[in-house]
Write a protein that holds these residues in place. Structure first.
Motif, PDB file in Angstrom:
ATOM      1  N   LEU A   1      29.189 -21.623 -68.200  1.00 13.07           N
ATOM      2  CA  LEU A   1      29.638 -22.848 -68.874  1.00 13.07           C
ATOM      3  C   LEU A   1      30.891 -22.572 -69.702  1.00 13.07           C
ATOM      4  O   LEU A   1      31.847 -23.347 -69.688  1.00 13.07           O
TER       5      LEU A   1
ATOM      6  N   TRP B   1      36.581 -25.730 -56.768  1.00 12.49           N
ATOM      7  CA  TRP B   1      37.280 -24.909 -57.773  1.00 12.49           C
ATOM      8  C   TRP B   1      36.272 -24.383 -58.808  1.00 12.49           C
ATOM      9  O   TRP B   1      36.276 -23.208 -59.150  1.00 12.49           O
TER      10      TRP B   1
ATOM     11  N   ARG C   1      34.130 -21.598 -57.516  1.00 10.10           N
ATOM     12  CA  ARG C   1      34.818 -20.296 -57.533  1.00 10.10           C
ATOM     13  C   ARG C   1      34.750 -19.672 -58.924  1.00 10.10           C
ATOM     14  O   ARG C   1      34.482 -18.487 -59.073  1.00 10.10           O
ATOM     15  N   VAL C   2      34.986 -20.511 -59.941  1.00 10.65           N
ATOM     16  CA  VAL C   2      34.945 -20.002 -61.316  1.00 10.65           C
ATOM     17  C   VAL C   2      33.542 -19.465 -61.633  1.00 10.65           C
ATOM     18  O   VAL C   2      33.394 -18.364 -62.170  1.00 10.65           O
TER      19      VAL C   2
ATOM     20  N   LEU D   1      31.161 -18.472 -59.559  1.00  9.24           N
ATOM     21  CA  LEU D   1      30.814 -17.290 -58.759  1.00  9.24           C
ATOM     22  C   LEU D   1      31.532 -16.041 -59.273  1.00  9.24           C
ATOM     23  O   LEU D   1      30.923 -14.973 -59.425  1.00  9.24           O
ATOM     24  N   ASN D   2      32.819 -16.170 -59.572  1.00  7.57           N
ATOM     25  CA  ASN D   2      33.569 -15.022 -60.098  1.00  7.57           C
ATOM     26  C   ASN D   2      33.052 -14.608 -61.469  1.00  7.57           C
ATOM     27  O   ASN D   2      33.042 -13.425 -61.804  1.00  7.57           O
ATOM     28  N   THR D   3      32.629 -15.586 -62.267  1.00  5.98           N
ATOM     29  CA  THR D   3      32.061 -15.260 -63.578  1.00  5.98           C
ATOM     30  C   THR D   3      30.781 -14.448 -63.397  1.00  5.98           C
ATOM     31  O   THR D   3      30.566 -13.445 -64.088  1.00  5.98           O
TER      32      THR D   3
ATOM     33  N   LEU E   1      29.971 -12.592 -60.829  1.00  6.38           N
ATOM     34  CA  LEU E   1      30.308 -11.257 -60.316  1.00  6.38           C
ATOM     35  C   LEU E   1      30.851 -10.370 -61.436  1.00  6.38           C
ATOM     36  O   LEU E   1      30.501  -9.194 -61.525  1.00  6.38           O
ATOM     37  N   ALA E   2      31.691 -10.953 -62.297  1.00  3.35           N
ATOM     38  CA  ALA E   2      32.249 -10.183 -63.416  1.00  3.35           C
ATOM     39  C   ALA E   2      31.151  -9.830 -64.423  1.00  3.35           C
ATOM     40  O   ALA E   2      31.118  -8.724 -64.964  1.00  3.35           O
TER      41      ALA E   2
ATOM     42  N   LEU F   1      24.610 -17.871 -50.935  1.00  2.00           N
ATOM     43  CA  LEU F   1      24.623 -18.909 -51.977  1.00  2.00           C
ATOM     44  C   LEU F   1      25.449 -20.113 -51.548  1.00  2.00           C
ATOM     45  O   LEU F   1      25.024 -21.254 -51.702  1.00  2.00           O
TER      46      LEU F   1
ATOM     47  N   GLU G   1      37.263 -20.893 -48.571  1.00  2.00           N
ATOM     48  CA  GLU G   1      38.128 -21.038 -49.750  1.00  2.00           C
ATOM     49  C   GLU G   1      37.526 -20.314 -50.959  1.00  2.00           C
ATOM     50  O   GLU G   1      38.237 -19.712 -51.750  1.00  2.00           O
ATOM     51  N   ILE G   2      36.225 -20.378 -51.067  1.00  2.00           N
ATOM     52  CA  ILE G   2      35.551 -19.764 -52.223  1.00  2.00           C
ATOM     53  C   ILE G   2      35.490 -18.241 -52.100  1.00  2.00           C
ATOM     54  O   ILE G   2      35.788 -17.524 -53.048  1.00  2.00           O
ATOM     55  N   THR G   3      35.129 -17.776 -50.911  1.00  2.00           N
ATOM     56  CA  THR G   3      34.922 -16.329 -50.767  1.00  2.00           C
ATOM     57  C   THR G   3      36.210 -15.568 -50.444  1.00  2.00           C
ATOM     58  O   THR G   3      36.321 -14.383 -50.756  1.00  2.00           O
ATOM     59  N   GLY G   4      37.149 -16.255 -49.812  1.00  2.00           N
ATOM     60  CA  GLY G   4      38.379 -15.565 -49.388  1.00  2.00           C
ATOM     61  C   GLY G   4      38.225 -14.985 -47.986  1.00  2.00           C
ATOM     62  O   GLY G   4      39.146 -14.391 -47.442  1.00  2.00           O
TER      63      GLY G   4
ATOM     64  N   THR H   1      27.180 -23.079 -76.179  1.00  2.00           N
ATOM     65  CA  THR H   1      28.380 -22.734 -75.408  1.00  2.00           C
ATOM     66  C   THR H   1      29.637 -22.868 -76.270  1.00  2.00           C
ATOM     67  O   THR H   1      30.511 -22.008 -76.249  1.00  2.00           O
TER      68      THR H   1
ATOM     69  N   LEU I   1      39.736 -16.768 -62.952  1.00  2.00           N
ATOM     70  CA  LEU I   1      38.423 -16.910 -62.332  1.00  2.00           C
ATOM     71  C   LEU I   1      38.393 -17.954 -61.220  1.00  2.00           C
ATOM     72  O   LEU I   1      37.430 -18.034 -60.473  1.00  2.00           O
ATOM     73  N   ASP I   2      39.454 -18.754 -61.135  1.00  2.00           N
ATOM     74  CA  ASP I   2      39.421 -19.823 -60.144  1.00  2.00           C
ATOM     75  C   ASP I   2      39.997 -19.406 -58.784  1.00  2.00           C
ATOM     76  O   ASP I   2      40.243 -20.240 -57.935  1.00  2.00           O
ATOM     77  N   LEU I   3      40.166 -18.109 -58.586  1.00  2.00           N
ATOM     78  CA  LEU I   3      40.646 -17.624 -57.290  1.00  2.00           C
ATOM     79  C   LEU I   3      39.459 -17.419 -56.353  1.00  2.00           C
ATOM     80  O   LEU I   3      38.312 -17.424 -56.802  1.00  2.00           O
ATOM     81  N   SER I   4      39.766 -17.187 -55.072  1.00  2.00           N
ATOM     82  CA  SER I   4      38.661 -16.856 -54.165  1.00  2.00           C
ATOM     83  C   SER I   4      38.124 -15.482 -54.581  1.00  2.00           C
ATOM     84  O   SER I   4      38.823 -14.720 -55.266  1.00  2.00           O
ATOM     85  N   VAL I   5      36.909 -15.186 -54.183  1.00  2.00           N
ATOM     86  CA  VAL I   5      36.295 -13.920 -54.589  1.00  2.00           C
ATOM     87  C   VAL I   5      37.176 -12.733 -54.168  1.00  2.00           C
ATOM     88  O   VAL I   5      37.397 -11.805 -54.945  1.00  2.00           O
ATOM     89  N   LEU I   6      37.709 -12.824 -52.938  1.00  2.00           N
ATOM     90  CA  LEU I   6      38.545 -11.728 -52.424  1.00  2.00           C
ATOM     91  C   LEU I   6      39.820 -11.560 -53.256  1.00  2.00           C
ATOM     92  O   LEU I   6      40.194 -10.446 -53.642  1.00  2.00           O
TER      93      LEU I   6
ATOM     94  N   TYR J   1      40.336 -12.705 -56.324  1.00  2.00           N
ATOM     95  CA  TYR J   1      39.937 -12.338 -57.686  1.00  2.00           C
ATOM     96  C   TYR J   1      39.695 -10.828 -57.767  1.00  2.00           C
ATOM     97  O   TYR J   1      40.105 -10.153 -58.713  1.00  2.00           O
TER      98      TYR J   1
END
Lengths: 168, 204
Positions: A42, A61, A64-65, A67-69, A71-72, A124, A137-140, B30, B101-106, B108
Motif C-alpha cells: 500500500l 501498472w 507491477r508495483v 509484485l516488485n514490492t 519481490l524486494a 500469480l 508486460e508485468i513479468t518482462g 500506511t 517499482l512500476d517496471l516489469s519484473v525483468l 526492475y
C-alpha cells in the motif's frame, strides 16, 4: 497530480485491487508477516502513484508495483530470516481428498510456496486472471515464454495433485 | 481440484479475505509508515550532507587561520575530500535514483542489479574516495600543529585504527549484505531469461 487527487486515485485503486494485492502478499509472506507486506505494498502504491504516466492500464501498472514490492520485500535483509521456505513443503503429500475451500486454499498456498519467485509470479498473474499481454508486460517475459512457464506449472501441479496425470 | 479450478478458487478466497482490510485502520497505519519513511530518508540525507558541510566549514576556516603550511595543506585536503564525498554521493543518487517499482519484473531486476553494483563499487572503493583524503588531511593538520613527534605518531595510529575499523565495517556490509543480494538478483534475472527449449505453451 495534487495531494487530494492522489489520495482519491489511491482509494479508488485500493478498492479495485485490494484482493489482488492481498493475493500477492499471501504468496510472498508468511501468515504472520502478511499484514506487514500488504502495508508495504500500500505504501509503495501510494508513493508511486504520482509517477504513473498512463502508458499502460493503471491496474496493470499497480500490479507491477505490488509484485516488485513483494519481490524486494522478500529480498531485504531484514526479512531474510522469515522468508518463505521454498521447496520445504512436500506438496505431493497434500492430497485433495476433501474438496473443502479451506483444504483447497491450503493446497494452493503450499503449491505457491513450493515455487521459485519467478514461477510464483507467473502463476500469480495467471491466477489473478490477467491476459497474456498484461502478463508479459508485468513479468518482462515474452508472451510465448510466459505461456511455456505456465504450461510447466500446470504439468507440475497435475503431477502432484491430480490423479489423471499431466496433460500436454 | 484441477489446475483450471485454481484461478476461481484463488480469486474467491482473496476477495473474501481482503475485504475487511479496506478500512481506516490499515490506511492510517500506511500513512504513518509513509511519514516515517519520508522522515527516515530526510534524516539520512540530512546527516550525510551536514557532516560533510561541517568538515568543509571547520577546515575551510582553519585553512585561513593555520600558520603552518603542513596544517594548511591538511585542511585544504579535508575540504576537497568532503566536497568530493558530497559530489560522489549525490551523483550516485542521481544516476541510480530511487527504485522504479512500476517496471516489469525483468526490467526492475536489471535496474536493481545496477543499483546494487553501484553500491558495491562505492563501498569497495571507499578507501580511495572517502577515507584516504580525510585520513591524509587530518594527519597533516595534526602533524602541522603538534609540537611532539610522539603525539603525532599516537594520533596517526589512532586515526589509522579508526579508519581501518570503518573500512572493515564497510567491506563486511559488502560481503554479508550486498553480494548475496547481487547474486540473488542475478539468479532471478537468469531465471527470467531462461530459454524455452521449444517446450509446449499453455492455452490461456
Amino acid at each position: 497530480m495534487d495531494q487530494k487527487a492522489t489520495d482519491s486515485a489511491f482509494l479508488e485503486l485500493l478498492e479495485r485491487n485490494n484482493p489482488r494485492w492481498f493475493g500477492i502478499a499471501r504468496a510472498y509472506a508468511r501468515d504472520a508477516d502478511r499484514d506487514d507486506l500488504l502495508q508495504e505494498i500500500l505504501l509503495q502504491e501510494w508513493k508511486s502513484l504520482p509517477k504513473f504516466s498512463e502508458q499502460s492500464h493503471i491496474d496493470t501498472w499497480a500490479y507491477r508495483v505490488a509484485l516488485n514490492t513483494a519481490l524486494a520485500w522478500d529480498r531485504s535483509a531484514k526479512n531474510r530470516h522469515r522468508r518463505l521456505p521454498q521447496e520445504t513443503a512436500d506438496v505431493s503429500q497434500l492430497t485433495v481428498q476433501q474438496n473443502s475451500p479451506q483444504q483447497e486454499t491450503k493446497i494452493l498456498d503450499e503449491f505457491l510456496q513450493s515455487l521459485s519467485k519467478v514461477d510464483r509470479a507467473v502463476l500469480l498473474v495467471h491466477l489473478d486472471g490477467l491476459t497474456n499481454v498484461e502478463a508479459a508486460e508485468i513479468t518482462g517475459l515474452t508472451e510465448g515464454a510466459y505461456r511455456v512457464r505456465l504450461h510447466r506449472l500446470k504439468k507440475k501441479f497435475q503431477k502432484t495433485h491430480c490423479d489423471q496425470g499431466a496433460d500436454s | 481440484m484441477t489446475f483450471d479450478d485454481l484461478q476461481q478458487q484463488w480469486q474467491d478466497s482473496n476477495e473474501s479475505a481482503a475485504q475487511p482490510l479496506v478500512d481506516a485502520d490499515v490506511l492510517l497505519r500506511t500513512c504513518r509508515r509513509t511519514e516515517k519513511f519520508k522522515s527516515k530518508i530526510f534524516r539520512r540525507d540530512f546527516f550525510e550532507i551536514a557532516a560533510a558541510i561541517f568538515v568543509i566549514i571547520m577546515f575551510g576556516k582553519d585553512f585561513f587561520t593555520f600558520s603552518s603550511w603542513m596544517a594548511k595543506t591538511g585542511a585544504f585536503i579535508c575540504v576537497c575530500g568532503a566536497s568530493f564525498v558530497i559530489y560522489k554521493l549525490q551523483r550516485g543518487r542521481k544516476v541510480h535514483g530511487e527504485s522504479r517499482l512500476d517496471l516489469s519484473v525483468l526490467e526492475y531486476c536489471r535496474m536493481e542489479i545496477e543499483r546494487v553494483q553501484n553500491q558495491i563499487e562505492l563501498l569497495r572503493t571507499i578507501a580511495s574516495w572517502y577515507l584516504a583524503p580525510l585520513f591524509v588531511g587530518v594527519n597533516l593538520v595534526f602533524a602541522g600543529l603538534s609540537q611532539s613527534l610522539l603525539d603525532t605518531v599516537v594520533y596517526f595510529i589512532t586515526v589509522l585504527l579508526l579508519y581501518w575499523g570503518i573500512y572493515a565495517l564497510n567491506q563486511r556490509a559488502v560481503t554479508k549484505q550486498f553480494v548475496p543480494l547481487y547474486e540473488e538478483l542475478l539468479s532471478l534475472q537468469k531465471e527470467l531469461n531462461e530459454p524455452n527449449n521449444g517446450e509446449p505453451a499453455a492455452n490461456t
